[in-house]
Design a protein around this motif. Structure first.
Motif, PDB file in Angstrom:
ATOM      1  N   PHE A  46       0.841  -1.200   0.000  1.00 39.84           N
ATOM      2  CA  PHE A  46       0.000   0.000   0.000  1.00 39.84           C
ATOM      3  C   PHE A  46       0.872   1.244   0.000  1.00 39.84           C
ATOM      4  O   PHE A  46       1.997   1.251   0.490  1.00 39.84           O
ATOM      5  N   PHE A  65      -8.390   0.148  -4.274  1.00 36.73           N
ATOM      6  CA  PHE A  65      -8.829  -0.317  -2.960  1.00 36.73           C
ATOM      7  C   PHE A  65      -8.255   0.585  -1.875  1.00 36.73           C
ATOM      8  O   PHE A  65      -7.035   0.768  -1.791  1.00 36.73           O
ATOM      9  N   LYS A  66      -9.128   1.151  -1.043  1.00 38.01           N
ATOM     10  CA  LYS A  66      -8.676   2.025   0.033  1.00 38.01           C
ATOM     11  C   LYS A  66      -8.646   1.270   1.365  1.00 38.01           C
ATOM     12  O   LYS A  66      -9.530   0.457   1.634  1.00 38.01           O
ATOM     13  N   ILE A  67      -7.671   1.600   2.182  1.00 40.15           N
ATOM     14  CA  ILE A  67      -7.535   0.948   3.486  1.00 40.15           C
ATOM     15  C   ILE A  67      -8.065   1.880   4.562  1.00 40.15           C
ATOM     16  O   ILE A  67      -7.703   3.061   4.611  1.00 40.15           O
ATOM     17  N   LEU A  68      -8.901   1.310   5.400  1.00 43.16           N
ATOM     18  CA  LEU A  68      -9.514   2.083   6.481  1.00 43.16           C
ATOM     19  C   LEU A  68      -8.437   2.455   7.512  1.00 43.16           C
ATOM     20  O   LEU A  68      -7.601   1.620   7.871  1.00 43.16           O
ATOM     21  N   THR A  91     -14.396   9.471   2.299  1.00 48.20           N
ATOM     22  CA  THR A  91     -13.262   8.576   2.063  1.00 48.20           C
ATOM     23  C   THR A  91     -11.912   9.171   2.473  1.00 48.20           C
ATOM     24  O   THR A  91     -11.173   8.534   3.236  1.00 48.20           O
ATOM     25  N   ILE A  94     -11.276   9.079   6.284  1.00 53.59           N
ATOM     26  CA  ILE A  94     -11.187   7.826   7.038  1.00 53.59           C
ATOM     27  C   ILE A  94     -10.204   6.837   6.409  1.00 53.59           C
ATOM     28  O   ILE A  94     -10.029   5.729   6.901  1.00 53.59           O
ATOM     29  N   SER A  95      -9.553   7.261   5.322  1.00 53.57           N
ATOM     30  CA  SER A  95      -8.596   6.369   4.655  1.00 53.57           C
ATOM     31  C   SER A  95      -7.434   7.177   4.116  1.00 53.57           C
ATOM     32  O   SER A  95      -7.626   8.129   3.355  1.00 53.57           O
ATOM     33  N   LYS A  97      -4.436   5.381   3.138  1.00 54.93           N
ATOM     34  CA  LYS A  97      -3.572   4.466   2.394  1.00 54.93           C
ATOM     35  C   LYS A  97      -4.413   3.680   1.399  1.00 54.93           C
ATOM     36  O   LYS A  97      -5.608   3.483   1.608  1.00 54.93           O
ATOM     37  N   LEU A  99      -4.188   0.273  -1.673  1.00 55.29           N
ATOM     38  CA  LEU A  99      -3.419  -0.813  -2.293  1.00 55.29           C
ATOM     39  C   LEU A  99      -2.958  -0.384  -3.686  1.00 55.29           C
ATOM     40  O   LEU A  99      -3.712   0.264  -4.415  1.00 55.29           O
ATOM     41  N   ALA A 133     -10.495  -2.901  -7.849  1.00 58.57           N
ATOM     42  CA  ALA A 133     -11.865  -3.212  -7.431  1.00 58.57           C
ATOM     43  C   ALA A 133     -12.779  -3.298  -8.647  1.00 58.57           C
ATOM     44  O   ALA A 133     -13.877  -2.759  -8.667  1.00 58.57           O
TER      45      ALA A 133
END
Lengths: 458, 458
Positions: A46, A65-68, A91, A94-95, A97, A99, A133
């Protein structure tokens, strides 16, 4: 009771046989990357979101793809944003980072970040998974490997020549003879657009042209018309659809057609350089040919464009592609670093090798020798043998319990083991072991101290 | 102007030299995995959240990286949950997938999901990255590789014997002689707790005992007392702190101490089996010894417990560990599948090899030959040579432009190339090339058709 477990859609488990086949491809690709002077790097799975977002267009941003964020991420969202209950505005709060979506942007980031440690020109290869995704469908996955070789910091056309040779070397060693390497140049596309009077509509022109394979000449012309390219211009472009003859003949025709365009003429010169070098040195099994309709996400490339397709008769999209991009690292503030690279489409190459039966049979054999287990004392002796075999690099194993002979032999068969060693009470007494050849059923007896004779026969 | 790019904290870029060193370790580990009969599998980087959550305790759940659902994820959150603005209740509504936290749970999931395709006993190895949202610190990363070998479907102690041999084989080939393999058994820990009357406080007892290395005998006793273990019990356990002598002597003492405990006696028998087999066959360079204070996340293991530490004199935590767990797949509904496995701590092994200077020098050499570029015609001839070298497996390259000699030689030096080929106008005319040995400066001239002589000397 626990639910039967499953994996997320678009992802895959790889069984031992599949991993071995994939590694067979990777190992050959890597070997040639190395002989061509490429060096491996690896980047994190990531990246910071701002490294990736905005680099692949709106559609790309959506597919990343986002990481929480960890911990109590929600408490950091201001009430105003929260009250909007809007995914897009929430988004980035709260994110932080995401992938990686491909290997090219992380590579550009790597080059800029480590520019003072790198000796340019820098030839790097990178084989790592990427995540998208995307809606999963046949042959399209949410996690898949990319396999890239790029050179940055050199605008020499020798790189293009070498990349053609690299494709040829890899596919020749994979026994995939007769792949077709198609070659084009963004400058030729620009030249054509200029000459026919569609220079201000280059993108639409080439996007349409790129579809020739799929929608045919009439389809392409129709799309061009819809996109505001004049009938006169389309008429002028017609010779392109029927460009034929040898590479040299096509080049000569193009040179004539594009003689009034400076950029087009430059493109022809570049193609000619690559083709002449390749003709002089020769290829082992691949065929190189000009394809002026090849565009491949044109916005990206500024010079050569490559695409590889499977040999005649195999229905499969491209199994590799690449090109030159003159400003790879500009997005991260390092200007004037030219790059050129190619990639190998692992999943499709895998399918092609499978279809043509080109995986070596030995791949399916994961064990050379299995010792039958006749009980603790016999097993100790068998383990001594096994230890010697393993030291010699033989893949050997001993059945872990003294189960019924039938069960042990069934296991040997399902593991596809070519040799089974029998070392029972009598053999232990005699200090011998019996080797059963599973292909023809023949048995041979060896003394304990003659194990090297057996190893030599393997 | 663009910001200087960076990567998320706790993650790493790996340079060519670092990748090559890491692969050196991986390749040796994999080679021995294979000779011991293990087969590779790979699982997806992310799993469905319910596959991972609840398997690693509350702390683990917190450290799992969650992936944000794609699309308009917020609109799927009901108003009641949304209005709570609570991270814990919101997370499962906006995230259904999570990055894998280790390789063991995905492996258990794999075994249950593919149980009908697997031939048991199944010896699998898996080398893939895992992710943990841990606070990054020296030697602790948010992305790191795990490297595991496990056997499932066999409760034979031969597996434990083989795993000790496997550690020995790998570390011997890595030239890391004298690693210490510590061996214990959960049943012995349970036996001790039973004998001293702390059987109902087994977890606290062993968690404290496990800290002997770090906090010493007095510290351990203090913690036991705090955790409700009686002074009498602690007194009875005292002999454990000073257990000494050979493995056999220690085993005899343990057997005596634990004679009243059925489970403890079983543990001693198991240890004895492993030690006797290993003693009979011998190890190449590792030392195997009993350590009754070894627990390693005891909740997990049910039989043997392993831990490997670096040779005497190297300050480094454990470089490997593992053990037997009797119900690996129970969490996914498949009962009675015993497993035993070990792992290799790549990052620490890397640091140890680096500290002891054990990486082969050749790793730093990524190119065998570089041809100087004297212009287009010379370059074509040099590329012909380079092509022949590469076909013979030599890592060869040609400098991409006819830059100043000094610049090209500087590049050769920084790439640490042992041989430079000079093929200028005169050589082209003579059909020769000059090889300069970069170590001693000596030059030798070859005819074009004598390239095999040069290759033979490499």
């Amino acid at each position: 009771m626990a639910q039967k477990p499953s994996i997320p859609k678009g992802t895959r488990d790889f069984s031992p046989s599949e991993v071995s086949k994939r590694n067979y491809i990777f190992d050959i690709v890597k070997k040639h990357f190395r002989t061509f002077g490429f060096q491996p790097i690896e980047t994190p799975s990531f990246e910071n979101s701002d490294t990736l977002m905005g680099k692949y267009g709106d559609e790309g941003d959506r597919l990343i793809f986002k990481i929480l964020n960890s911990g109590d991420f929600i408490s950091k969202v201001d009430d105003f944003t929260y009250s909007s209950k809007n995914s897009s505005s929430l988004t980035p709060k709260i994110s932080e980072k995401a992938l990686r979506y491909d290997l090219t942007v992380p590579f550009a980031r790597y080059v800029v970040q480590h520019q003072n440690e790198i000796d340019f020109p820098f030839k790097r290869y990178q084989i790592q998974p990427v995540w998208r995704a995307d809606r999963p469908q046949k042959g399209r996955f949410r996690e898949f490997y990319q396999c890239d070789a790029d050179v940055v910091g050199s605008d020499s056309l020798l790189q293009e020549v070498e990349l053609v040779q690299l494709y040829d070397s890899v596919f020749t060693e994979l026994e995939l003879k007769g792949v077709k390497i198609k070659l084009n140049n963004r400058k030729i596309l620009a030249g054509i657009a200029e000459v026919i009077g569609a220079g201000n509509n280059l993108i639409n022109f080439t996007v349409a042209l790129d579809k020739l394979d799929k929608i045919g000449e009439e389809g392409v012309k129709k799309e061009m018309l819809e996109k505001g390219i004049s009938e006169t211009a389309i008429e002028k472009a017609s010779p392109l659809f029927s460009l034929n003859g040898s590479n040299t003949e096509q080049l000569d025709k193009l040179q004539y057609l594009l003689s009034s365009s400076e950029i087009g003429t430059k493109g022809v010169e570049e193609l000619r350089f690559i083709l002449e070098f390749i003709e002089d040195i020769g290829l082992q099994s691949a065929n190189l040919s000009i394809d002026v309709t090849l565009a491949r996400g044109l916005n990206y490339y500024t010079g050569a464009i490559f695409e590889v397709s499977a040999p005649e008769g195999v229905q499969m999209g491209s199994i590799g592609g690449g090109g030159r991009y003159d400003d790879l690292t500009g997005i991260f503030g390092l200007k004037n670093v030219s790059g050129v690279g190619i990639s190998f489409g692992l999943d499709r190459i895998y399918l092609v090798l499978e279809e043509l039966g080109l995986f070596p049979k030995a791949i399916e054999q994961s064990l050379d020798v299995l010792c039958v287990n006749f009980g603790e004392q016999e097993a100790l002796a068998a383990l001594r043998l096994t230890t010697q075999l393993r030291s010699a690099g033989v893949r050997a194993d001993i059945y872990p319990s003294d189960a019924k002979m039938q069960k042990q032999m069934k296991f040997a068969n399902s593991r596809n083991v070519p040799h089974v060693i029998l070392l029972g009470a009598q053999e232990l007494k005699d200090k011998t072991f019996v080797v059963k050849n599973m292909a023809n059923g023949e048995q041979e007896t060896y003394n304990f101290d003659a194990i090297d004779d057996f190893i030599a026969k393997l």
